[in-house]
Design an enzyme around this catalytic site. Structure first.
Site, PDB file in Angstrom:
ATOM      1  N   CYS A  12      -2.124   6.239   0.025  1.00 61.32           N
ATOM      2  CA  CYS A  12      -1.362   5.295   0.848  1.00 61.32           C
ATOM      3  C   CYS A  12      -0.493   5.960   1.912  1.00 61.32           C
ATOM      4  O   CYS A  12      -1.031   6.435   2.903  1.00 61.32           O
ATOM      5  CB  CYS A  12      -0.572   4.346  -0.039  1.00 61.32           C
ATOM      6  SG  CYS A  12      -0.175   2.809   0.816  1.00 61.32           S
ATOM      7  N   HIS A  61      -3.469   2.470  -5.199  1.00 59.51           N
ATOM      8  CA  HIS A  61      -2.429   2.909  -6.124  1.00 59.51           C
ATOM      9  C   HIS A  61      -2.798   2.422  -7.508  1.00 59.51           C
ATOM     10  O   HIS A  61      -3.884   1.994  -7.770  1.00 59.51           O
ATOM     11  CB  HIS A  61      -1.094   2.210  -5.826  1.00 59.51           C
ATOM     12  CG  HIS A  61      -0.494   2.476  -4.529  1.00 59.51           C
ATOM     13  ND1 HIS A  61       0.292   3.559  -4.273  1.00 59.51           N
ATOM     14  CD2 HIS A  61      -0.497   1.751  -3.393  1.00 59.51           C
ATOM     15  CE1 HIS A  61       0.748   3.487  -3.038  1.00 59.51           C
ATOM     16  NE2 HIS A  61       0.280   2.409  -2.481  1.00 59.51           N
TER      17      HIS A  61
HETATM   18  N1  GLN Z   1       4.378   2.334   4.701  1.00 55.26           N
HETATM   19  C1  GLN Z   1       2.992   2.200   4.598  1.00 55.26           C
HETATM   20  C2  GLN Z   1       2.458   0.812   4.848  1.00 55.26           C
HETATM   21  O1  GLN Z   1       3.005  -0.190   4.413  1.00 55.26           O
HETATM   22  C3  GLN Z   1       2.558   2.766   3.261  1.00 55.26           C
HETATM   23  C4  GLN Z   1       2.939   1.920   2.072  1.00 55.26           C
HETATM   24  C5  GLN Z   1       2.582   2.494   0.745  1.00 55.26           C
HETATM   25  O2  GLN Z   1       2.491   3.717   0.538  1.00 55.26           O
HETATM   26  N2  GLN Z   1       2.401   1.602  -0.215  1.00 55.26           N
HETATM   27  O3  GLN Z   1       1.480   0.716   5.513  1.00 55.26           O
END
Ligand code: GLN
Length: 250
Positions: free
Chosen positions: A93, A194
C-alpha cells in the site's frame, strides 16, 4: 540458513498490522529450519544494497508517507541496486506507492518515489475499500489466488508493458478500472493488499521466502517443503468468499 530482512520504516508504516507479514515469514522460515534476522531501517539509516535478502515496507496514511518520503527517495540508489542484485522486495500500500515514481496526495502535494516500480499514483476523491481477490501468475503457467483487504485513495497507473501482480477477480485493485492489481519487477512485488496479506495466502508467503532464500544462496528459487496450512487455507477461503460477495463497486 540465515535470511537477512530489512524492514523499512517499521515505526511509521504499519497500518492494519502489516508487520504481521514479518511474523508469518519468521515462523514459516523457522518451520523449514531457517532463521530470519530482521533489522529495522528508518529515517537517517544507511541503505547498504548488499546487506539484505529481503526488503519489506508496509502501508501508512498520507501523513506517515509524507514524513518518510524524502528519506526513502534518498535511499533510492541503494534500493534499486539491491533489487538489481536479486534482493526480494515486498511493499504494501503506502510503501508500494512510494516505490513507484511519485505519489500525489489528496491535497495535490507531490511526494517523490524510489522509481523501482514503473508506475505513478494520484489520490482520487473516493477511497477504494473492501476485500479483494486476485488471480496471479508469478511462475509461468501456474495460476494462484491471492485474497486480502484494500483501503486506498491512490489510483496507481502502471506504465505500458509493466507487469502487474495479478488480475482483479473482485475488488478495485490499482485504480478501479484497469483490472490489474500491484506490480512485479523480478523478485520485487508491490500490492495494495493488507490484512495482513501473508497469513491468508501461504503460497505467496512461501514464494517471497523462496526469492529471499535464492538471494541468500545465490541459487535459483526452489520450492519449499510443504506445510499443513489447514488454518491458513480456511482463512483464505473466508477472505476469498467475502471478496466474491462484495461486488467491485464504490
Ligand atoms: N495513503 C495512501 C492512500 O490512501 C495509502 C494508504 C494505505 O497504506 N492504506 O492511497
Amino acid at each position: 540458513m540465515k535470511i537477512r530482512v530489512g524492514h523499512l520504516y517499521p515505526d511509521y508504516l504499519n497500518i492494519y498490522a502489516d508487520r504481521g507479514n514479518i511474523a508469518v515469514l519468521t515462523r514459516r522460515a523457522a518451520w523449514r529450519g531457517h532463521e530470519l534476522d530482521v533489522r529495522g531501517l528508518s529515517i537517517g539509516d544507511a541503505m547498504d544494497p548488499a546487506a539484505h535478502d529481503l526488503l519489506y515496507v508496509g502501508g501508512g496514511q498520507d501523513r506517515e508517507q509524507a514524513l518518510i518520503a524524502h528519506d526513502i527517495a534518498a535511499k533510492r540508489d541503494g534500493i534499486i541496486a539491491a533489487a538489481e542484485a536479486g534482493t526480494a522486495i515486498l511493499a504494501v500500500c503506502g510503501g508500494y506507492q512510494l516505490l513507484g515514481r511519485s505519489y500525489r496526495d489528496f491535497h495535490g502535494a507531490d511526494l517523490p518515489g524510489v522509481g523501482l516500480f514503473p508506475l505513478e499514483t494520484v489520490a482520487g476523491e473516493r477511497r477504494m475499500i473492501g476485500d479483494v481477490l486476485l488471480e496471479c501468475e508469478l511462475d509461468a503457467g501456474v495460476r494462484r489466488p491471492l485474497a486480502g483487504f484494500e483501503n486506498h485513495a491512490g489510483r496507481t497507473h502502471l506504465d505500458d508493458g509493466a507487469e502487474p501482480l495479478g488480475r482483479v477477480v473482485a475488488g478495485f485493485g490499482n485504480d478501479g478500472e484497469s483490472g490489474y492489481e500491484g506490480c512485479r519487477v523480478g523478485r520485487a512485488v508491490g500490492t495494495y493488499l493488507h490484512g495482513p496479506l501473508l497469513p491468508r495466502n501461504p503460497w505467496f508467503a512461501d514464494w517471497v521466502l523462496a526469492q529471499a532464500l535464492a538471494h541468500a544462496t545465490g541459487r535459483d528459487p526452489e520450492p519449499l517443503e510443504p506445510l499443513a496450512d489447514e488454518l491458513e487455507a480456511e482463512a483464505h477461503r473466508i477472505s476469498a468468499r467475502r471478496a466474491e460477495t462484495r461486488g467491485g463497486r464504490y
